[in-house]
Enzyme design. Structure first.
Site, PDB file in Angstrom:
ATOM      1  N   ARG A 114       0.837  -1.210   0.000  1.00  0.00           N
ATOM      2  CA  ARG A 114       0.000   0.000   0.000  1.00  0.00           C
ATOM      3  C   ARG A 114       0.866   1.252   0.000  1.00  0.00           C
ATOM      4  O   ARG A 114       0.557   2.226  -0.687  1.00  0.00           O
ATOM      5  CB  ARG A 114      -0.960  -0.002   1.199  1.00  0.00           C
ATOM      6  CG  ARG A 114      -2.006   1.108   1.097  1.00  0.00           C
ATOM      7  CD  ARG A 114      -2.955   1.138   2.269  1.00  0.00           C
ATOM      8  NE  ARG A 114      -4.007   0.172   2.253  1.00  0.00           N
ATOM      9  CZ  ARG A 114      -5.191   0.335   1.658  1.00  0.00           C
ATOM     10  NH1 ARG A 114      -5.450   1.435   0.975  1.00  0.00           N
ATOM     11  NH2 ARG A 114      -6.103  -0.598   1.729  1.00  0.00           N
ATOM     12  N   PHE A 128      -9.059   0.749  -3.373  1.00  0.00           N
ATOM     13  CA  PHE A 128      -9.321  -0.156  -2.257  1.00  0.00           C
ATOM     14  C   PHE A 128     -10.024   0.564  -1.115  1.00  0.00           C
ATOM     15  O   PHE A 128      -9.911   1.773  -0.956  1.00  0.00           O
ATOM     16  CB  PHE A 128      -7.994  -0.713  -1.710  1.00  0.00           C
ATOM     17  CG  PHE A 128      -7.315  -1.667  -2.630  1.00  0.00           C
ATOM     18  CD1 PHE A 128      -7.553  -3.030  -2.538  1.00  0.00           C
ATOM     19  CD2 PHE A 128      -6.430  -1.209  -3.597  1.00  0.00           C
ATOM     20  CE1 PHE A 128      -6.915  -3.917  -3.389  1.00  0.00           C
ATOM     21  CE2 PHE A 128      -5.789  -2.084  -4.450  1.00  0.00           C
ATOM     22  CZ  PHE A 128      -6.034  -3.442  -4.353  1.00  0.00           C
ATOM     23  N   HIS A 129     -10.734  -0.211  -0.294  1.00  0.00           N
ATOM     24  CA  HIS A 129     -11.213   0.266   0.991  1.00  0.00           C
ATOM     25  C   HIS A 129      -9.984   0.611   1.830  1.00  0.00           C
ATOM     26  O   HIS A 129      -8.892   0.116   1.560  1.00  0.00           O
ATOM     27  CB  HIS A 129     -12.029  -0.852   1.659  1.00  0.00           C
ATOM     28  CG  HIS A 129     -12.800  -0.412   2.846  1.00  0.00           C
ATOM     29  ND1 HIS A 129     -12.231  -0.299   4.095  1.00  0.00           N
ATOM     30  CD2 HIS A 129     -14.090  -0.063   2.984  1.00  0.00           C
ATOM     31  CE1 HIS A 129     -13.144   0.098   4.958  1.00  0.00           C
ATOM     32  NE2 HIS A 129     -14.287   0.254   4.315  1.00  0.00           N
ATOM     33  N   TYR A 130     -10.144   1.434   2.846  1.00  0.00           N
ATOM     34  CA  TYR A 130      -8.987   1.806   3.667  1.00  0.00           C
ATOM     35  C   TYR A 130      -8.492   0.658   4.543  1.00  0.00           C
ATOM     36  O   TYR A 130      -7.378   0.686   5.044  1.00  0.00           O
ATOM     37  CB  TYR A 130      -9.282   3.045   4.522  1.00  0.00           C
ATOM     38  CG  TYR A 130     -10.339   2.839   5.581  1.00  0.00           C
ATOM     39  CD1 TYR A 130     -10.010   2.323   6.829  1.00  0.00           C
ATOM     40  CD2 TYR A 130     -11.669   3.167   5.330  1.00  0.00           C
ATOM     41  CE1 TYR A 130     -10.977   2.132   7.799  1.00  0.00           C
ATOM     42  CE2 TYR A 130     -12.641   2.985   6.289  1.00  0.00           C
ATOM     43  CZ  TYR A 130     -12.292   2.467   7.524  1.00  0.00           C
ATOM     44  OH  TYR A 130     -13.250   2.277   8.475  1.00  0.00           O
ATOM     45  N   ARG A 131      -9.291  -0.390   4.698  1.00  0.00           N
ATOM     46  CA  ARG A 131      -8.881  -1.518   5.537  1.00  0.00           C
ATOM     47  C   ARG A 131      -7.974  -2.475   4.766  1.00  0.00           C
ATOM     48  O   ARG A 131      -7.987  -2.518   3.543  1.00  0.00           O
ATOM     49  CB  ARG A 131     -10.101  -2.272   6.052  1.00  0.00           C
ATOM     50  CG  ARG A 131     -10.884  -1.475   7.060  1.00  0.00           C
ATOM     51  CD  ARG A 131     -11.929  -2.316   7.754  1.00  0.00           C
ATOM     52  NE  ARG A 131     -12.554  -1.531   8.800  1.00  0.00           N
ATOM     53  CZ  ARG A 131     -13.852  -1.319   8.895  1.00  0.00           C
ATOM     54  NH1 ARG A 131     -14.682  -1.839   8.012  1.00  0.00           N
ATOM     55  NH2 ARG A 131     -14.334  -0.598   9.880  1.00  0.00           N
TER      56      ARG A 131
END
Length: 183
Positions: A114, A128-131
């Site tokens: 990331r 992407f989602h932040y998770r």
């Protein structure tokens, strides 16, 4: 788009010239889409990012040996794709299978990937989602809480992006079977 596209998982792996997120470069990317039960739905393109010799020659001994033996350095030299080309091709694939910002970034030690994406492929990172779904976190827990199960885990560890993703999915399936409690 269907709600199925909201529950699928994007697995991603990058190979880099090193681990310095400020200076090293991405040299390979691959993606796999699974359903929420870890069944493979689609495999994305495996793409080598061209890097000039001055970048490749600056790699440390481990990366030079590993990526040389796997053939990745030669693929990187032959590639005509820039990081932006690779980012766009990967996004094109993802948009067919998963809605934006619904899937966590899935893989092993995914925070490092990331961080590289944030710098070099920001549009992809934002898809992407932040998770994160980081299999290495589960591994660290299993090593501490159930060390006896670790001997049954087998990994390929080729350090090629697509192989590493398959290993990560298999590893999480293993933990699902042997580490997590079933009721």
């Amino acid at each position: 788009m269907s709600s199925t596209q909201d529950t699928r998982l994007i697995w991603i792996d990058l190979e880099m010239t090193g681990l310095d997120t400020d200076n090293d470069q991405i040299i390979e990317i691959a993606t796999i889409i699974t359903d929420d039960h870890l069944n493979i739905v689609a495999e994305g393109p495996v793409l080598a990012v061209h890097q000039p010799d001055r970048i490749l020659n600056a790699m440390d001994e481990w990366n030079t040996r590993q990526h040389g033996q796997s053939g990745l350095i030669e693929r990187v030299r032959r590639s005509k794709l820039t990081a932006r080309d690779v980012e766009l091709q990967t996004l094109e694939f993802l948009k067919k299978w998963v809605n934006p910002k619904t899937s966590p970034m899935c893989g092993n030690s995914i925070c490092q990937d990331r961080r590289f994406m944030h710098r070099l492929m920001p549009e992809l990172e934002q898809y992407f989602h932040y998770r994160n779904l980081d299999v290495s976190s589960v591994k660290e827990l299993a090593k501490r809480w159930r060390p006896e199960i670790m001997s049954g885990l087998k990994k390929n560890a080729s350090h090629l992006a697509m192989d590493d993703i398959r290993d990560s999915i298999s590893e999480l399936k293993y933990y699902r079977e042997y580490f997590f409690i079933k009721n």
